[in-house]
Design a protein around this motif. Structure first.
Motif, PDB file in Angstrom:
ATOM      1  N   ARG A 321       0.842  -1.182   0.000  1.00  0.00           N
ATOM      2  CA  ARG A 321       0.000   0.000   0.000  1.00  0.00           C
ATOM      3  C   ARG A 321       0.873   1.225   0.000  1.00  0.00           C
ATOM      4  O   ARG A 321       1.927   1.241   0.636  1.00  0.00           O
ATOM      5  CB  ARG A 321      -0.916  -0.003   1.231  1.00  0.00           C
TER       6      ARG A 321
ATOM      7  N   ASN B  44      -7.825  -3.743  13.196  1.00  0.00           N
ATOM      8  CA  ASN B  44      -6.736  -3.356  12.308  1.00  0.00           C
ATOM      9  C   ASN B  44      -5.719  -4.489  12.231  1.00  0.00           C
ATOM     10  O   ASN B  44      -5.328  -5.062  13.239  1.00  0.00           O
ATOM     11  CB  ASN B  44      -6.014  -2.108  12.831  1.00  0.00           C
ATOM     12  N   GLN B  91      -9.266   0.092  -0.313  1.00  0.00           N
ATOM     13  CA  GLN B  91      -9.265   0.974   0.846  1.00  0.00           C
ATOM     14  C   GLN B  91      -8.616   2.310   0.505  1.00  0.00           C
ATOM     15  O   GLN B  91      -9.125   3.365   0.812  1.00  0.00           O
ATOM     16  CB  GLN B  91      -8.496   0.268   1.967  1.00  0.00           C
ATOM     17  N   ARG B 349      -2.662  11.147   8.869  1.00  0.00           N
ATOM     18  CA  ARG B 349      -1.428  10.870   9.608  1.00  0.00           C
ATOM     19  C   ARG B 349      -0.270  10.526   8.681  1.00  0.00           C
ATOM     20  O   ARG B 349       0.879  10.826   8.982  1.00  0.00           O
ATOM     21  CB  ARG B 349      -1.649   9.751  10.619  1.00  0.00           C
ATOM     22  N   ASN B 409       5.606   0.569  10.255  1.00  0.00           N
ATOM     23  CA  ASN B 409       5.263  -0.803  10.595  1.00  0.00           C
ATOM     24  C   ASN B 409       4.246  -0.923  11.724  1.00  0.00           C
ATOM     25  O   ASN B 409       3.948  -2.028  12.176  1.00  0.00           O
ATOM     26  CB  ASN B 409       6.531  -1.583  10.952  1.00  0.00           C
TER      27      ASN B 409
HETATM   28  N1  LIG Z   1       4.390  -2.866   3.585  1.00  0.00           N
HETATM   29  C1  LIG Z   1       4.172  -3.369   4.792  1.00  0.00           C
HETATM   30  N2  LIG Z   1       5.106  -4.127   5.336  1.00  0.00           N
HETATM   31  C2  LIG Z   1       4.921  -4.648   6.544  1.00  0.00           C
HETATM   32  N3  LIG Z   1       3.822  -4.451   7.264  1.00  0.00           N
HETATM   33  C3  LIG Z   1       2.862  -3.697   6.757  1.00  0.00           C
HETATM   34  C4  LIG Z   1       2.991  -3.116   5.492  1.00  0.00           C
HETATM   35  N4  LIG Z   1       1.888  -2.428   5.217  1.00  0.00           N
HETATM   36  C5  LIG Z   1       1.118  -2.552   6.281  1.00  0.00           C
HETATM   37  N5  LIG Z   1       1.695  -3.331   7.209  1.00  0.00           N
HETATM   38  C6  LIG Z   1       1.134  -3.712   8.482  1.00  0.00           C
HETATM   39  O1  LIG Z   1      -0.250  -3.893   8.282  1.00  0.00           O
HETATM   40  C7  LIG Z   1      -0.955  -3.607   9.465  1.00  0.00           C
HETATM   41  C8  LIG Z   1      -2.196  -2.855   9.140  1.00  0.00           C
HETATM   42  O2  LIG Z   1      -1.805  -1.724   8.460  1.00  0.00           O
HETATM   43  P1  LIG Z   1      -2.839  -0.866   7.675  1.00  0.00           P
HETATM   44  O3  LIG Z   1      -2.080   0.110   6.876  1.00  0.00           O
HETATM   45  O4  LIG Z   1      -3.796  -1.755   6.979  1.00  0.00           O
HETATM   46  O5  LIG Z   1      -3.530  -0.119   8.859  1.00  0.00           O
HETATM   47  P2  LIG Z   1      -4.862   0.635   8.752  1.00  0.00           P
HETATM   48  O6  LIG Z   1      -5.470   0.626  10.080  1.00  0.00           O
HETATM   49  O7  LIG Z   1      -5.630   0.099   7.631  1.00  0.00           O
HETATM   50  O8  LIG Z   1      -4.440   2.095   8.447  1.00  0.00           O
HETATM   51  P3  LIG Z   1      -4.932   2.936   7.219  1.00  0.00           P
HETATM   52  O9  LIG Z   1      -6.374   2.760   7.147  1.00  0.00           O
HETATM   53  O10 LIG Z   1      -4.514   4.309   7.548  1.00  0.00           O
HETATM   54  O11 LIG Z   1      -4.199   2.342   6.077  1.00  0.00           O
HETATM   55  C9  LIG Z   1       0.039  -2.902  10.369  1.00  0.00           C
HETATM   56  O12 LIG Z   1       0.344  -3.756  11.436  1.00  0.00           O
HETATM   57  C10 LIG Z   1       1.250  -2.675   9.549  1.00  0.00           C
HETATM   58  O13 LIG Z   1       2.391  -2.942  10.331  1.00  0.00           O
END
Ligand SMILES: Nc1ncnc2c1ncn2[C@@H]1O[C@H](COP(=O)(O)OP(=O)(O)OP(=O)(O)O)[C@@H](O)[C@H]1O
Ligand SMILES: Nc1ncnc2c1ncn2[C@@H]1O[C@H](COP(=O)(O)OP(=O)(O)OP(=O)(O)O)[C@@H](O)[C@H]1O
Ligand SMILES: [Mg+2]
Ligand SMILES: [Mg+2]
Lengths: 322, 518, 308, 365
Positions: A321, B44, B91, B349, B409
């Motif tokens: 993402r 999440n 998303q 953020r 992360n």
């Molecule tokens: N490229 C990546 N490498 C490792 N872990 C990742 C990566 N992208 C996301 N994560 C992990 O995925 C989990 C969820 O992240 P995510 O971005 O989906 O959060 P979110 O709550 O959906 O936030 P947002 O809606 O702002 O994207 C986190 O624990 C993050 O560490």
């Protein structure tokens, strides 16, 4: 005065041609998101391969073919590093420039034994100037005649091709499926991927086009504008093309104008040497020589404003993402 | 599960997916009846997005397989998924921002080597879709100039244009007004009636209850429960998600507003094109109150926050704060505003609040990095920073509590906690807070809301910008509604209901008021 | 001891004087069968390093090419007094160094005279490589030669650039030549290394005349190469090796001008048709006057001006 | 997170080693193709670079220049600025050094000249970076173009100044006069010999120490000061920088000034350390090589030192190789350098993903 101007514009066309090819090459690459400071290396590689091919087979067209093959191969190396292996685009470009600078000389010494030069080309192994129809007949008509017979006529086929490539590029970029995908992949590769299109494949194809155009630029240098290869003969044209590309904000027509501007300043500089300016005396060569660069900086500072490139440029595509 | 009279629209069997050391999905099975709306919920990082991306061919599963309409399909790329009739609204939108709507829609489905034919055909088809599902849109508009709600519409149109029979939506309502969300659900309903199957991911249980037929719950990469929506309730779902009981309301006493901490008079702001984005906004913010700014996103709230916090220079007007007057000729930047004890939790953020490449302890001082607390004579005092970060992570339950982990992360919810902790712990007089719980799961929302109320009760002023009406209504003491860069209404939180606010946000309130009595 | 040569950074195939030295080396090896150790440094530091290494291993004499090496040779020669050095185009006053310099202005004067005689437009051009005193010396001599024959002739002078790349930019060379042609010149002298290739090509393409430099370049574009200003650096290298074997090599300053055969104009089958008997006679006359001192050719480098 | 499962030595040692080996294998094939023995060639290369004290000295001498330019590129890069102008800044920095030395060497002792020359290098290099920096910060001109242009302008300016003003009369070469010895940076071998340590006669001089000091300085500046914090914020997230109230224009300009100043130090090594006079083209492409050094060194001082030594070794070993085997021309050595940049820079991920995957799977299993 008018005639001087025409002659200067005439020189502008000749000098701009490799810049136009190379800047358009960069346009394909960079609109697809691949930074290409390897333009310089591709031009040089192609210049060598084209001259070598033309010398061996006695045909400029065969030379052109080899030039394009060489340049496309280098583009594929760039692609392999940047697309397949997500390498840094700049480092890859620097590497290619370095390798080509050494390899062209090495190969030409091994093949031709002429100290890094290819044999001088003549006749069919060079692109000679073509006279447009009626050029001679019209030569004496005031104004129009001069413009037609001096400025427009009497260039070699690659010069015309370079200018023709501008509308063609415009059409490809804005009016075709390939162009749409290419632009998309430079802005947001994720969007392209989720649309079911391979990001890598588009980028590779963009690089192939980039390679072909650089091939033309190189072949022009060694088999049209000059008659043979000489080491380092690209002499920074790749960098100037890159500057023109940014200057022209990655759009075909402004890029053309930027190339013409650089070419024109060069032509002016050539003609201004040794000119005595009243009150100042003879202007030092160096002052004239830097004119294109200083003007470029001034224009950038004054009029052009911020040049914002394709959003995803230089960033390797990974399925994460954003 | 055994009597397969009609085949499922989509059926997953034993899907597993690992990213490096993280098991994102483990042995997931899922059956979705054709023509139904199926909700998927989870905290999440539970693995929802990953699972959907696998169905859509964006990631390849390590094990397991997928059946569509009873037939096993091999989905290796998004193209395969599209061919199987699957469409997805991600998303984070997958749009080319400087393309027109039309260009975005036909990307990948151009219908020929030249664009002309495809564009003309798409124009007609989009008109049909627009009529059929009330998905009106100006097809020649440039996407980045559209409000998010419409951008999402483009995503849906993209999927439908490709003939999707199965539509996946990943947190689609995070950025929508209630009216827009309602509209979306009406569209989904219409699609359902046409036989389209919908997979819906959301953190909002209200939406699950209101619009789905079935719901599945994920926790830590696994499917932990399937329920028929009619036979469950919010509390049960929340408990299934988090693994413990959660409260779903905010406890909050009467506000005791006192001194005016901040007042803005006739604030205006112009964007780089010279377009007026903020129009003569005046407001007062008092100690001990939460002032909510409601509005469809893109109606000047971001500009208001940016101008108040000193990020963008103001065009006209003045701000009175802490005995000082700030005008266009006497501006203060974000750092100087912080010195006036104003803290700011930005709406986005990732774009603003954090530097994702930084380790958590570094991100935790962003904006306060010049403060004496963190600096020695010459060098920054790393130990102080790390120690403080450790404390805050414990206090705010940031997981994992590791100050040296890269900010990127952390999950969205935990990132948000890091940002809010940073701002709140500075003990500001004024807190500007934008979209405090965007994309944050239920467990974390509860905590964040509590902290905001606590701040108010300690006599501070809070300016809350949110597109979540629930949130605005639950937290605010006073509500201002913005439309097209201007304030269009102000009301006491006690008098606010979702309908009134929704209408005001669409600037349709006065018209309707006139109609209703008639 | 075995002989050696250190080229300057342009490399031994620079289409210019390194290549001239290389030709002398080749000739010596072909005649005697003795291999000459060659080294091509790629930067300033390598020059001294290479010299030292050769000296340490006992190579002698070591021919060094170009004024750029002056300070390096000076240092190394001091440290290895038993090794003999010859420096071409540079001057070092040490008991184990022979300095060979050329009167390029004399040769340039001759070809300037030829150019003026061949010009039908009474306008000629000069394209220099990098703008350094040595190249200006060529231009100044050339101008004097032209004016000697036709005092009202125009002489257009251009330098290609200010960096080493200016010796290697045929494209710019060709454009400079074309601009001079468009101003009316019909003979162009290039003292510009590889850049000259473009100048000669432009002359050929436009049916004008060009004059080569350093070695006899008449063969590059037969028919449009009016002549070449040869500078016998090959001789300097060749003689160093020969004399060394014969024991006649001596340190000190060797100045090679027209009289010594160090510089001259080139006449061969490739340009025979362009030089009429009348021209030839006139040139020989000028030549002997320079040798005898009747014509004084001003050396630009003597006072950094071209006032004659 | 996944990184944690991979042993550190894999990333630090194994993968770079494999990449360089691959570059050498390909280079070997080229050498084979021209009919020479690649093993013998490799022997000369390695021996030349590291085999004897003088060789090591030369390697470190080249590395000195590359550390300066590598640091210069990396400081700007940390702020999201791509400074291609290291070449020009180094060139003008050398002018600063030269002017100080020429002005003072008859009258002042070394300990006054040296600091002034260092100041001169930094000030002139920084000044040359200032215009592109200003235009980027205040007018939004693209720094890549402006710095390229300033390289060209620097080179013309230097030729003009040296040929017309600074050249020593009666000297053929366009050089200034040679400085008096009290304006020479001491050679390290001269410093060490009174201590009875013989480190071989090479151009390695005190500038190398200055380079190492600069590494520490840059490390502290970027990772341990609030200015470095602001710089890194700006470089990774400009919007966040605005949010944090960072004066982005000011940080941009200062980043370029520091970058230009660092590049200018090449003049200390070359002009004061080795050539002892002001001359043309002493920068010899170090500014461009600095880009590769910075990127291969991950923009971290330690990485930059290692990458600079690698490139220094290629320069020195390559020169030894070309010297010992005349059929291997300097151009082939350039090809080898290019291949090293390609394989260990641009193609660094080629093995990385697979090897990391292997270790992660092992760790998980
Ligand atoms: N490229 C990546 N490498 C490792 N872990 C990742 C990566 N992208 C996301 N994560 C992990 O995925 C989990 C969820 O992240 P995510 O971005 O989906 O959060 P979110 O709550 O959906 O936030 P947002 O809606 O702002 O994207 C986190 O624990 C993050 O560490
Ligand atoms: N591209 C990726 N690279 C590495 N790990 C990833 C990646 N995407 C997701 N993950 C991992 O997979 C887990 C599941 O992430 P996913 O995004 O599917 O969660 P989610 O349920 O969608 O969370 P949210 O509600 O925040 O959107 C995360 O904890 C993360 O560790
Ligand atoms: Mg998700
Ligand atoms: Mg989320």
């Amino acid at each position: 005065m008018f005639e001087t101007l025409i002659l200067m514009l005439d020189a502008t066309m000749r000098v701009s041609t490799p810049l136009i090819f190379a800047a358009l090459a960069g346009l394909y690459s960079e609109r697809a998101g691949i930074v290409d400071i390897g333009l310089e290396g591709k031009i040089l590689g192609s210049a060598f391969a084209a001259a070598a091919g033309a010398a061996v087979f006695g045909s400029a067209w065969i030379g052109l073919f080899f030039g394009i093959m060489a340049s496309v191969s280098l583009a594929m190396v760039h692609g392999f590093a940047c697309i397949t292996h997500r390498g840094d685009h700049i480092v890859s470009g620097v590497a290619i420039n370095t390798i080509v600078a050494g390899l062209t000389v090495t190969l030409s010494m091994n093949w031709f034994g002429m100290g890094g030069q290819t044999p001088t080309l003549s006749g069919d192994s060079r692109f000679l100037s073509v006279t447009l129809p009626f050029a001679d007949a019209l030569a004496n008509v005031p104004v129009i005649g001069l413009i037609y017979s001096e400025l427009l006529s009497g260039h070699n086929i690659l010069v015309y091709l370079a200018f023709a490539m501008v509308p063609v590029t415009y059409w490809v970029i804005y009016k075709t499926r390939f162009g749409l995908r290419l632009r998309a992949v430079g802005e947001n590769p994720h969007a392209v991927d989720t649309a079911g299109i391979s990001v890598a494949f588009i980028r590779y194809r963009a690089l192939i086009v980039c390679g072909i155009l650089c091939g033309l630029a190189g072949a022009y240098l060694s088999t049209a504008h000059n008659a043979g290869f000489l080491k380092d003969m690209s002499a920074g044209k790749g960098y100037m093309a890159l500057a023109a590309l940014i200057f022209g904000k990655w759009r075909p027509v402004p890029v053309l104008l930027a190339c013409l501007l650089f070419g024109f300043l060069d032509a002016v500089a050539i003609r201004m040497q040794g000119v005595v300016i009243p009150g100042i005396g003879e202007v030092p060569v160096q002052a004239i020589e830097v004119l294109p660069y200083v003007l470029t900086v001034l224009l950038l500072a004054g009029f052009i404003g911020k040049a914002i490139g394709p959003k995803a440029i230089g960033r390797p595509y990974v399925k994460e993402r954003a | 599960m055994t009597n397969k009279t009609t085949p499922y629209a989509i059926e997953l069997q034993d899907i597993s997916k690992r990213f490096g050391a993280v098991q994102a999905n483990k042995d997931i099975c899922l059956q979705v009846p054709a023509g139904s709306i199926h909700g998927i919920i989870g905290e999440n990082g539970a693995g929802k997005s990953t699972l959907m991306s696998i169905i859509y061919g964006f990631y390849e599963a390590d094990t397991g397989h997928i059946e569509v309409d009873g037939k096993r399909v091999d989905i290796r790329s998004s193209q395969d998924a599209i061919n199987a009739g699957i469409g997805m609204v991600h998303q984070h939108f997958m749009l080319v921002e400087n393309f027109s709507v039309l260009e975005n829609v036909i990307l990948g489905a151009e219908g020929g080597a030249l664009l002309k034919g495809g564009v003309d055909a798409a124009r007609i088809e989009l008109q049909r879709l627009a009529k059929e599902y009330s998905l009106d849109i100006d097809v020649d508009a440039i996407v980045e100039e559209l409000p998010v709600g419409l951008q999402q519409r483009v995503e849906i149109l993209k999927a439908l244009y490709r003939g999707a029979r199965i539509l996946i939506l990943d947190e689609p309502t995070g950025v929508l007004t209630p009216q827009e969300a309602d509209h979306l659900f009406r569209i989904l309903k219409a699609l359902k009636d046409q036989g389209v199957t919908v997979l819906l991911i959301t953190h909002k249980l209200r939406e699950i209850m209101a619009s789905t037929d079935n719901v599945s719950v994920m926790r830590q990469g696994q499917m932990v429960a399937h329920r028929e929506t009619a036979k469950t309730d919010k509390e049960e779902l929340a408990e299934l998600m988090v693994g413990k009981k959660v409260r779903l309301t905010v406890d909050k006493g009467e506000a005791k507003p006192s001194d005016v901490f901040l007042s803005a008079r006739n604030l205006s702001q112009f964007d780089s094109q010279g377009v007026k984005r903020l129009k003569n906004v005046s407001l007062e913010l008092r100690a001990g109150e939460i002032l909510g700014i409601a509005g469809v996103s893109g109606n000047g709230q971001s500009e208001l926050l940016n101008v108040l916090s000193g990020i963008e220079p103001m065009g006209e007007g003045e701000i009175h704060i802490a005995g000082q007057v700030i005008t266009a000729n006497a501006p203060k930047n974000a750092a100087q505003m912080r010195e006036l004890k104003m803290a700011h939790v930005p709406e986005d953020r990732h774009k603003m609040g954090l530097v994702t490449g930084f380790e958590a302890y570094e991100a935790a001082v962003l904006g306060y990095h010049n403060s004496d607390t963190y600096n020695g004579k010459v060098l920054m005092d790393r130990k102080v920073m790390v120690d403080e970060c450790n404390e805050r992570m414990a206090a705010w339950d940031v997981r994992p509590p590791n100050p040296h982990l890269k900010t990127a992360n952390f999950s969205g919810g935990n990132q948000q906690k890091i940002v809010i902790a940073r701002e709140v712990e500075q003990n500001p007089d004024i807190l500007l807070i934008g979209q405090p719980t965007r994309g944050v799961d239920i467990g974390a929302i509860e905590n964040i809301h509590e902290q905001i109320v606590k701040l108010r009760d300690s006599g501070k002023a809070v300016l809350l910008v949110s597109v979540e009406l629930d949130e605005i209504m639950a937290l605010s003491d006073r509500i201002i509604v913005m439309f097209d860069g201007a304030v269009v209404g102000e009301l006491d939180a006690k008098d606010a209901d979702e309908r009134t606010l929704g209408l005001m946000m669409a600037n349709a309130y006065s018209e309707e008021k006139e109609e209703v009595p008639a | 001891a075995e002989p050696a040569v250190v080229y300057d950074q342009a490399g031994k195939f620079d289409k210019s004087f390194n290549e001239g030295v290389y030709n002398g080396v080749k000739k010596y090896t072909a005649e005697t069968g003795i291999q000459v150790r060659e080294f091509e440094p790629k930067n300033e530091a390598q020059v001294e390093q290479g010299l030292r290494r050769l000296a340490k291993r006992g190579y002698s004499p070591i021919v060094t090419v170009g004024f750029n090496m002056t300070s390096a040779v000076e240092k190394v020669a001091k440290d290895f007094p038993e090794v003999n050095f010859t420096i071409i185009d540079g001057v070092i006053d040490l008991p184990n160094v022979q300095s060979v310099v050329f009167k390029e202005h004399e040769g340039s004067f001759i070809v300037g005279a030829v150019a003026a005689m061949a010009s039908k437009t009474n306008a000629v051009g000069f394209v220099g490589g990098m703008d350094i005193p040595l190249v200006r010396k060529f231009g100044c001599g050339y101008e004097q030669g032209v004016k000697h024959v036709s005092s009202n002739a125009s002489v257009f002078q251009n330098m290609t650039g200010s960096t080493g790349a200016a010796f290697n930019d045929p494209t710019k060379g060709s454009e400079l030549a074309k601009s001079q042609f468009s101003k009316g010149a019909d003979v162009v002298f290039a003292a510009a290394g590889g850049t000259g290739i473009g100048v000669y090509q432009a002359a050929k393409d436009e049916g004008k005349l060009a004059i080569g430099v350093d070695s006899n370049q008449n063969h590059i574009q037969p028919g449009t190469m009016l002549t070449s200003m040869v500078k016998r650096v090959d001789l300097a290298a060749y003689n160093t090796y020969k004399d060394s074997v014969a024991g006649t090599w001596a340190p000190g300053l060797v100045v090679l001008g027209l009289a010594e055969g160090g510089v001259d104009w080139a006449l061969d089958d490739n340009n025979a048709s362009l030089i009429t008997a009348d021209m030839k006679a006139k040139v020989q006359d000028i030549r002997s006057k320079i040798v005898s001192g009747d014509i004084k050719v001003h050396d630009y480098m003597s006072d950094s001006t071209c006032n004659y | 997170m996944s990184q944690a499962k991979v042993p550190a030595w894999v990333n630090i040692a194994l993968i770079p080693f494999l990449n360089i080996m691959l570059a050498f294998v390909v280079s070997g094939l080229i050498i084979l193709a021209i009919g020479e023995d690649p093993i013998e060639a490799a022997g000369y290369l390695i021996y030349g670079a590291f085999g004897y004290d003088e060789g090591v000295g030369y390697t470190l001498y080249y590395a000195t220049n590359l550390i300066f330019t590598g640091l210069a590129v990396s400081v700007a890069f940390k702020g999201g600025l791509f400074n291609i102008g290291g070449e020009g800044q180094a060139y003008i920095g050398g002018l600063g050094v030269g002017l100080v030395c020429l002005a003072l060497d008859h009258t002042m002792p070394f300990y006054i000249i040296a600091p002034l020359a260092i100041l001169g290098a930094a000030a002139f290099g920084a000044a040359w970076a200032y215009v592109p920096a200003y235009l980027q910060a205040r007018r939004g001109s693209h720094i890549v173009i402006t710095t390229i242009m300033f390289n060209f302008i620097a080179s013309s300016l230097m030729v003009y100044l040296i040929v017309n003003w600074l050249k020593e009369d009666g000297r053929m070469a366009p050089n200034s006069r040679t400085f008096e010895e009290n304006a020479w940076m001491p050679y390290l071998h001269e410093l060490f010999s009174p201590l009875g340590i013989d480190i071989g006669d090479s151009p390695l001089n005190v500038a190398f120490i200055i380079a190492l000091v600069c590494c520490v300085f840059v490390w502290g500046l970027i990772w341990h000061t609030r200015w470095g914090y602001q710089l890194r914020t700006l470089g990774t997230n400009p919007t966040a920088a605005k949010y944090a109230g960072i004066d982005t224009a000011k940080v941009t300009i200062w980043a370029m000034l520091i970058s230009g100043g660092l590049a200018g130090f090449v003049g200390i090594n070359e002009i004061m350390g080795v050539n002892h006079s002001l001359l043309l083209n002493f920068t010899a492409g170090y500014g461009f090589a600095g880009i590769a050094v910075a990127l291969m060194g991950r923009n971290h001082p330690i990485g930059i030192i290692l990458a600079a030594i690698l490139f220094g070794a290629l320069y020195q070993g390559g020169s030894e190789l070309a010297f010992e085997i005349p059929t291997i021309t300097p151009e082939i050595v350039i090809v080898i350098q290019g291949l090293v940049i390609l394989f260990s820079g641009a193609l660094e991920h080629m093995f990385k993903d697979r090897i990391e995957g292997f270790f992660i799977r092992r760790a998980v299993a």
